[in-house]
Design a protein around this motif. Structure first.
Motif, PDB file in Angstrom:
ATOM      1  N   GLN A  87     -37.730 -53.208 -65.331  1.00 11.15           N
ATOM      2  CA  GLN A  87     -38.675 -52.493 -66.172  1.00 11.15           C
ATOM      3  C   GLN A  87     -38.299 -51.016 -66.189  1.00 11.15           C
ATOM      4  OE1 GLN A  87     -42.713 -53.288 -65.004  1.00 11.15           O
ATOM      5  NE2 GLN A  87     -42.470 -55.518 -65.121  1.00 11.15           N
ATOM      6  N   ALA A  88     -37.395 -50.666 -67.052  1.00 15.61           N
ATOM      7  CA  ALA A  88     -36.913 -49.288 -67.132  1.00 15.61           C
ATOM      8  C   ALA A  88     -38.003 -48.356 -67.645  1.00 15.61           C
ATOM      9  CB  ALA A  88     -35.698 -49.223 -68.047  1.00 15.61           C
ATOM     10  N   ALA A  89     -37.898 -47.078 -67.261  1.00 17.61           N
ATOM     11  CA  ALA A  89     -38.823 -46.077 -67.784  1.00 17.61           C
ATOM     12  C   ALA A  89     -38.698 -46.039 -69.299  1.00 17.61           C
ATOM     13  CB  ALA A  89     -38.500 -44.711 -67.182  1.00 17.61           C
ATOM     14  N   SER A  90     -39.822 -45.908 -69.970  1.00 17.85           N
ATOM     15  CA  SER A  90     -39.847 -45.991 -71.430  1.00 17.85           C
ATOM     16  C   SER A  90     -40.019 -44.633 -72.076  1.00 17.85           C
ATOM     17  CB  SER A  90     -40.987 -46.915 -71.873  1.00 17.85           C
ATOM     18  OG  SER A  90     -41.159 -46.869 -73.278  1.00 17.85           O
ATOM     19  N   SER A  91     -39.272 -44.385 -73.141  1.00 19.49           N
ATOM     20  CA  SER A  91     -39.393 -43.132 -73.883  1.00 19.49           C
ATOM     21  C   SER A  91     -40.668 -43.103 -74.722  1.00 19.49           C
ATOM     22  CB  SER A  91     -38.174 -42.930 -74.787  1.00 19.49           C
ATOM     23  OG  SER A  91     -38.048 -44.009 -75.702  1.00 19.49           O
ATOM     24  N   ALA A  92     -41.373 -44.236 -74.785  1.00 20.09           N
ATOM     25  CA  ALA A  92     -42.653 -44.253 -75.485  1.00 20.09           C
ATOM     26  C   ALA A  92     -43.701 -43.450 -74.725  1.00 20.09           C
ATOM     27  CB  ALA A  92     -43.130 -45.696 -75.673  1.00 20.09           C
ATOM     28  N   VAL A  93     -43.422 -43.223 -73.437  1.00 13.54           N
ATOM     29  CA  VAL A  93     -44.336 -42.470 -72.577  1.00 13.54           C
ATOM     30  C   VAL A  93     -43.762 -41.091 -72.314  1.00 13.54           C
ATOM     31  CG1 VAL A  93     -45.400 -42.393 -70.278  1.00 13.54           C
ATOM     32  CG2 VAL A  93     -45.155 -44.585 -71.478  1.00 13.54           C
ATOM     33  N   ARG A  94     -44.608 -40.069 -72.272  1.00 14.36           N
ATOM     34  CA  ARG A  94     -44.211 -38.729 -71.830  1.00 14.36           C
ATOM     35  C   ARG A  94     -45.244 -38.272 -70.811  1.00 14.36           C
ATOM     36  NH1 ARG A  94     -42.266 -33.458 -73.499  1.00 14.36           N
ATOM     37  NH2 ARG A  94     -41.874 -32.458 -71.493  1.00 14.36           N
ATOM     38  N   TRP A  95     -44.907 -38.473 -69.537  1.00 11.48           N
ATOM     39  CA  TRP A  95     -45.838 -38.063 -68.496  1.00 11.48           C
ATOM     40  C   TRP A  95     -45.935 -36.545 -68.439  1.00 11.48           C
ATOM     41  CZ3 TRP A  95     -48.760 -41.833 -67.358  1.00 11.48           C
ATOM     42  CH2 TRP A  95     -48.273 -43.139 -67.183  1.00 11.48           C
ATOM     43  N   GLY A  96     -47.145 -36.049 -68.260  1.00 16.78           N
ATOM     44  CA  GLY A  96     -47.335 -34.608 -68.206  1.00 16.78           C
ATOM     45  C   GLY A  96     -48.583 -34.216 -67.448  1.00 16.78           C
ATOM     46  N   MET A  97     -48.764 -32.927 -67.276  1.00 15.02           N
ATOM     47  CA  MET A  97     -49.884 -32.387 -66.517  1.00 15.02           C
ATOM     48  C   MET A  97     -50.529 -31.236 -67.288  1.00 15.02           C
ATOM     49  SD  MET A  97     -51.319 -32.599 -63.318  1.00 15.02           S
ATOM     50  CE  MET A  97     -50.021 -33.056 -62.162  1.00 15.02           C
ATOM     51  N   LEU A  98     -51.851 -31.245 -67.330  1.00 19.66           N
ATOM     52  CA  LEU A  98     -52.605 -30.125 -67.890  1.00 19.66           C
ATOM     53  C   LEU A  98     -53.270 -29.391 -66.739  1.00 19.66           C
ATOM     54  CD1 LEU A  98     -53.944 -28.440 -70.112  1.00 19.66           C
ATOM     55  CD2 LEU A  98     -55.720 -30.208 -70.277  1.00 19.66           C
ATOM     56  N   VAL A  99     -52.998 -28.097 -66.627  1.00 24.67           N
ATOM     57  CA  VAL A  99     -53.576 -27.263 -65.581  1.00 24.67           C
ATOM     58  C   VAL A  99     -54.593 -26.320 -66.219  1.00 24.67           C
ATOM     59  CG1 VAL A  99     -53.133 -25.569 -63.771  1.00 24.67           C
ATOM     60  CG2 VAL A  99     -51.434 -27.349 -64.262  1.00 24.67           C
TER      61      VAL A  99
END
Length: 257
Positions: free
Chosen positions: A48-60
């Motif tokens: 299950q490779a990491a998918s480019s459909a997802v963009r993990w991020g953080m809001l501070v």
């Protein structure tokens, strides 16, 4: 600050680089008793490779970040097994996974507190300058370091505009985590708790701690999903990217700075 060690034992020496190149390929790096780097695996199945459909991020949200609060730093330290600056014996060599900044506007004297970590750039300078390809970006936007191929040259540390990377200077034993391999002579930085993401936890240690403390200044999620909480907040709040002039398309966004 100099140390009483021969050049052969320094993390970036040619002898060490040659040793790492051979030993890591043949048998993996021995990180701690019973832990071999080649044997460490995350919960996400390899197929299950990491998918480019997802963009993990953080809001501070800097308007909610508590003055003097270091819960996010402590949580990251506990989860990933590194020693914060306040507890380090060599403060100028302490890890930089996440740190709290206290900023003051010289004109208005307005003070702002915010955590600073790897910004997980879409166009990461650390990846561009790495001579071995050890610094890389996953399809889901998480920037990582392959400790098998990192030679400790520190080009990535010089290229990072956010002072978010550090070199492991000392041998690691008691603090070593089985699912967060670290090794002397390797560069490291915030991984957005990739081990937690890959096993399906859905958030990071720092965000969990911030929520538990009642500040709610950190929000982690999929920025590509318009229905995710982070995407909704990004549409509602004015946010900034630190050093937006560099056009790096950051995975960490700040409100209130």
């Amino acid at each position: 600050m100099s140390e009483d060690k021969s050049i052969e034992n320094t993390p970036s020496s040619p002898e060490r680089r040659r040793f790492v190149g051979v030993a890591a390929t043949a048998a993996g790096l021995s990180l701690a008793p019973g832990i071999m780097l080649m044997e460490v695996a995350h919960g996400r199945p390899e197929e299950q490779a990491a998918s480019s459909a997802v963009r993990w991020g953080m809001l501070v949200d800097a308007t909610k970040c508590g003055t003097g609060c270091n819960d996010c730093v402590s949580a990251c330290s506990t989860e990933n097994g590194w020693t914060p600056v306040a507890e380090s014996q060599h403060k100028n060599q302490a890890p930089q996974w996440i740190r709290k900044l206290e900023l003051q506007d010289p004109l208005t004297q307005f003070e702002t507190n915010l955590p600073m970590m790897c910004q997980h750039c879409a166009d990461a300078p650390c990846v561009d300058v790495c001579p071995t390809g050890a610094s890389f970006k996953r399809a889901d936007g998480i920037v990582l370091v392959n400790r098998h191929t990192c030679i400790g040259c520190r080009y990535c540390m010089m290229a990072c505009p956010y002072k978010a990377r550090s070199l492991v200077h000392e041998p690691l034993n008691d603090t070593q985590k089985a699912d967060v391999p670290r090794g002397m002579g390797c560069v490291e930085s915030c991984t957005l708790c990739v081990q937690k993401i890959d096993r399906g936890d859905g958030t990071t240690a720092c965000a969990e701690a911030c929520t538990a403390s009642g500040h709610n200044a950190l929000l982690f999620g999929d920025m590509n999903d318009p229905e995710s909480e982070i995407s909704k907040r990004l549409r509602e709040l004015p946010t900034k990217q630190v050093r937006a002039d560099l056009n790096l398309n950051l995975g960490v966004r700040y409100h209130g700075i």
